[in-house]
Design a protein around this motif. Structure first.
Motif, PDB file in Angstrom:
ATOM      1  N   ASP A  50       0.808  -1.210   0.000  1.00 43.52           N
ATOM      2  CA  ASP A  50       0.000   0.000   0.000  1.00 43.52           C
ATOM      3  C   ASP A  50       0.849   1.273   0.000  1.00 43.52           C
ATOM      4  O   ASP A  50       0.326   2.366  -0.174  1.00 43.52           O
ATOM      5  CB  ASP A  50      -0.955   0.011   1.195  1.00 43.52           C
ATOM      6  CG  ASP A  50      -0.210  -0.020   2.530  1.00 43.52           C
ATOM      7  OD1 ASP A  50       1.023  -0.237   2.531  1.00 43.52           O
ATOM      8  OD2 ASP A  50      -0.877   0.151   3.575  1.00 43.52           O
ATOM      9  N   VAL A 236      -7.008   8.170 -11.459  1.00 38.84           N
ATOM     10  CA  VAL A 236      -7.444   8.419 -10.083  1.00 38.84           C
ATOM     11  C   VAL A 236      -8.763   9.179 -10.113  1.00 38.84           C
ATOM     12  O   VAL A 236      -9.025   9.957 -11.038  1.00 38.84           O
ATOM     13  CB  VAL A 236      -6.379   9.224  -9.303  1.00 38.84           C
ATOM     14  CG1 VAL A 236      -5.073   8.438  -9.198  1.00 38.84           C
ATOM     15  CG2 VAL A 236      -6.123  10.575  -9.959  1.00 38.84           C
ATOM     16  N   SER A 242     -15.578  12.754  -8.743  1.00 42.25           N
ATOM     17  CA  SER A 242     -15.276  11.321  -8.933  1.00 42.25           C
ATOM     18  C   SER A 242     -14.894  10.968 -10.363  1.00 42.25           C
ATOM     19  O   SER A 242     -14.803   9.785 -10.703  1.00 42.25           O
ATOM     20  CB  SER A 242     -16.473  10.449  -8.498  1.00 42.25           C
ATOM     21  OG  SER A 242     -16.760  10.654  -7.135  1.00 42.25           O
ATOM     22  N   GLU A 244     -12.625   9.981 -13.231  1.00 43.62           N
ATOM     23  CA  GLU A 244     -11.324   9.329 -13.227  1.00 43.62           C
ATOM     24  C   GLU A 244     -10.448   9.887 -14.344  1.00 43.62           C
ATOM     25  O   GLU A 244     -10.901  10.066 -15.471  1.00 43.62           O
ATOM     26  CB  GLU A 244     -11.487   7.820 -13.377  1.00 43.62           C
ATOM     27  CG  GLU A 244     -12.198   7.184 -12.181  1.00 43.62           C
ATOM     28  CD  GLU A 244     -12.246   5.672 -12.277  1.00 43.62           C
ATOM     29  OE1 GLU A 244     -11.942   5.147 -13.371  1.00 43.62           O
ATOM     30  OE2 GLU A 244     -12.573   5.021 -11.271  1.00 43.62           O
ATOM     31  N   THR A 279      -5.142   9.207  -0.906  1.00 46.42           N
ATOM     32  CA  THR A 279      -6.452   8.564  -1.014  1.00 46.42           C
ATOM     33  C   THR A 279      -6.845   8.367  -2.467  1.00 46.42           C
ATOM     34  O   THR A 279      -7.387   7.320  -2.852  1.00 46.42           O
ATOM     35  CB  THR A 279      -7.515   9.413  -0.301  1.00 46.42           C
ATOM     36  OG1 THR A 279      -7.137   9.601   1.068  1.00 46.42           O
ATOM     37  CG2 THR A 279      -8.870   8.737  -0.353  1.00 46.42           C
ATOM     38  N   LYS A 283      -7.421   4.611  -4.560  1.00 50.54           N
ATOM     39  CA  LYS A 283      -8.674   4.247  -5.222  1.00 50.54           C
ATOM     40  C   LYS A 283      -8.521   4.104  -6.737  1.00 50.54           C
ATOM     41  O   LYS A 283      -9.491   3.796  -7.426  1.00 50.54           O
ATOM     42  CB  LYS A 283      -9.741   5.315  -4.933  1.00 50.54           C
ATOM     43  CG  LYS A 283     -10.138   5.412  -3.465  1.00 50.54           C
ATOM     44  CD  LYS A 283     -11.185   6.501  -3.275  1.00 50.54           C
ATOM     45  CE  LYS A 283     -11.612   6.604  -1.819  1.00 50.54           C
ATOM     46  NZ  LYS A 283     -12.631   7.681  -1.619  1.00 50.54           N
TER      47      LYS A 283
END
Length: 645
Positions: A50, A236, A242, A244, A279, A283
């Motif tokens: 991670d 991302v 949201s 991408e 973050t 994702k």
């Protein structure tokens, strides 16, 4: 211990031995077994996937059950490329043993990789120690660049030892800093083909990784492979909408003083602070631009650096601003931080198709009326002479008159006879006058040096000089001549051949600068003009090189045509700088005088034929290099009956 007590233990050992191995991915192996050493890692201790999620999928391509065979990763410096390779290496040694080659560009980089990556891997990772056949440095199976392990062998090689690379077979090939291989591979082999050939003995299970940062556009091998791949970018989600998207340098914004820096979403325009990056990256995921390609390609830039493991956004922005105006710094930033190939801004307008599109619908001969002089450049090859005749006008405006390749070995006289005939032919001018080649320069280096010297010594052409490329990249376009012959006393023969050093880098900069600035000009205002009768190979060869600021020299563009059109143009320009000509120093008055002489030779102006020039008449001779008229038959302008004016 009784048999009854030992029975379940023995049964358990047998069961584990006979049971099929549970499939494990490279990222899982790294998280379970890999231990980072303080010798080569900023954060020593157990490996964490991670910490840099972008590396996980790349690693997993090398799992035993992955169908992927070829992977190219174009990543910025200090992004974990070496750790990525080490994890793949450790997994293969423990879980999928086979012969392995780790290839690096040079011996120095190979030794550093062994000291900082390989040795700590063995010392800090018990799983690796358990599969090594010997940990003693005295054992023949445990040399510095060779390790023997259960089920396979590890060879660490470098491009300076191509013989060792060619004699080794492997199922796994890891090539680090792949873009540097071509310039360091002394054998002249294609590095990609040579490394791929090592896996021929493992057609069903081979895997190959080529990783590194790019270099010069047009010569960058890793960028060439990436362009053939499925070209994956890490998308991302925007924290606000949201949407991408990949993080791109064009999306980074900052205040004029650089005190604040943020990223702008290309969908909603939201300002994204860097603290949100962790973050967002967690994702995200890799998205291919060309799904279905045979090669997996991965590209990321410095905006993806994990927090604490690379420069912050505001630091990158400061690097970018500091690099403006300095091509060397700008190249380093684009290559190392953006992981993109660097292209000289002055070269962007110097493209094969762009130059060809500028060709004018005019014949090569008769030459246009503004062409007032001609020189030639000759490139010497073992089986031919490449010849370019170039016309010059006011301000050294250029018109390539002809490009010819004369077949024949320069060791024989036939090709020299053809050269004399070619350069002695009169050049028809649009005014009706005739030009002749005033000076020719010929490259004397290579396998036919003595043949070139013998021809220059024979004086079959007027002002035919021998030249060679100057060693210093900062040399002037035409340097001071050097005597080449030795007399019977072993001293320099002052009557022998003079060879002139040519600053090819300076002349190529001049040519490409002209081609670049000509891009937005009308045809009549361009400094380098072309006829559409020139071949496509000529235009491709003229721009077949690109400038490398790190080496301060021009190098061939991969896949470009032969560069003889460029070399011969350089030599023809050098010929125009001959000490008896020095066309680059001619004033407008001198060019006007030359034009008047051409018109006179065509019968449009009556010039006095007496030895003395009457008052108010034009001088009867062309100016010398200092602009002073000299009383002798002039070179370069003749009447149709062959007499000089």
């Amino acid at each position: 211990m009784t048999f009854a007590a030992a029975e379940p233990i023995v049964a358990n050992v047998l069961a584990r031995s006979l049971a099929p191995r549970k499939p494990m991915r490279v990222s899982e192996w790294a998280a379970r077994y890999r231990v980072l050493s303080s010798k080569g890692s900023q954060e020593p201790g157990p490996w964490r996937n991670d910490r840099n999620p972008l590396l996980v999928e790349i690693m997993d391509c090398f799992s035993a059950r992955s169908p992927v065979r070829d992977v190219v990763a174009r990543l910025p410096i200090q992004f974990g490329k070496s750790e990525l390779e080490v994890n793949i290496l450790g997994y293969t040694m423990c879980e999928n043993p086979m012969p392995i080659i780790v290839a690096l560009p040079a011996e120095v980089s190979m030794n550093k990789w062994i000291d900082q990556k390989l040795n700590p891997l063995i010392e800090e990772t018990p799983a690796i120690q358990s599969v090594m056949t010997s940990l003693s440095s005295r054992e023949a199976s445990n040399r510095r660049s060779f390790k023997d392990f259960q089920g396979g062998q590890l060879y660490v090689e470098h491009a300076g030892a191509p013989v060792r690379l060619k004699s080794t077979s492997a199922g796994l090939v890891l090539a680090d800093e792949f873009s540097s291989f071509a310039s360091l591979l002394k054998s002249g082999d294609d590095p990609s083909e040579m490394l791929d050939g090592r896996t021929s003995a493992f057609p069903s299970k081979y895997k190959r990784l080529k990783v590194g940062t790019p270099e010069i556009a047009g010569r960058c091998r890793i960028s060439e492979l990436y362009d053939k791949s499925d070209r994956r970018l890490w998308y991302v989600p925007c924290p606000e909408c949201s949407h991408e998207q990949p993080l791109q340098w064009a999306g980074l914004m900052w205040t004029p003083d650089g005190s604040q820096c943020w990223y702008v979403c290309r969908e909603c325009g939201a300002a994204i602070d860097e603290y949100q990056k962790t973050t967002m990256i967690a994702k995200g995921g890799w998205v291919p631009e060309e799904p279905g390609a045979l090669i997996r390609g991965y590209h990321a830039n410095a905006l993806y650096y994990p927090m604490g493991l690379g420069p912050r956004w505001h630091e990158l922005e400061r690097m970018w601003r500091d690099a403006q105006g300095d091509n060397a710094k700008l190249k380093t930033f684009i290559n190392d931080r953006l992981a993109e190939p660097w292209e000289d801004p002055a070269m962007r307008g110097v493209k094969f198709n762009v130059i060809e599109d500028r060709a004018e619908p005019l014949p090569l001969r008769p030459v246009p009326g503004w062409v007032l002089a001609a020189t030639a450049g000759i490139d010497t090859q073992d089986n031919r002479l490449a010849v370019q005749i170039v016309g010059w006008g006011k301000g050294m405006t250029c018109w390539p008159i002809d490009y010819v390749e004369l077949p024949g070995d320069p060791a024989d006289d036939e090709v020299w006879t053809a050269l004399v005939e070619l350069l002695s032919q009169p050049i028809e001018h649009a005014s009706g006058a005739v030009l002749r080649v005033e000076c020719s320069a010929q490259d004397m280096l290579g396998h036919r040096t003595e043949a070139v010297k013998a021809f220059v010594r024979s004086r079959r052409l007027r002002r035919h000089i021998a030249i060679f490329g100057a060693t210093a990249n900062t040399a002037p376009p035409l340097g001071k001549a050097k005597l080449q012959d030795i007399n019977w006393r072993g001293l320099v023969d002052k009557r022998g051949v003079h060879a002139y050093p040519v600053g090819t880098v300076a002349i190529k900069h001049h040519l490409f600068g002209l081609l670049s600035t000509d891009a937005d000009k009308p045809a009549e205002d361009r400094r380098v003009r072309f006829s559409d009768q020139l071949s496509r190979e000529y235009f491709g060869g003229l721009v077949s090189e690109t400038y490398d600021p790190r080496k301060n020299r021009f190098e061939r563009v991969r896949g470009a045509p032969r560069n003889e059109p460029l070399d011969t143009w350089v030599y023809a320009y050098a010929a125009a700088l001959h000490p008896e000509l020095r066309m680059n120093r001619w004033t407008r008055a001198q060019w006007d005088l030359r034009e008047a002489q051409l018109l006179a030779s065509a019968g449009k102006v009556a010039l006095a034929d007496s030895r003395e020039t009457p008052a108010g008449a034009l001088p009867a001779a062309a100016p010398d290099s200092r602009g002073t008229p000299i009383r002798r038959p002039r070179a370069g302008i003749t009447t149709r009956d062959g007499w000089g004016l």
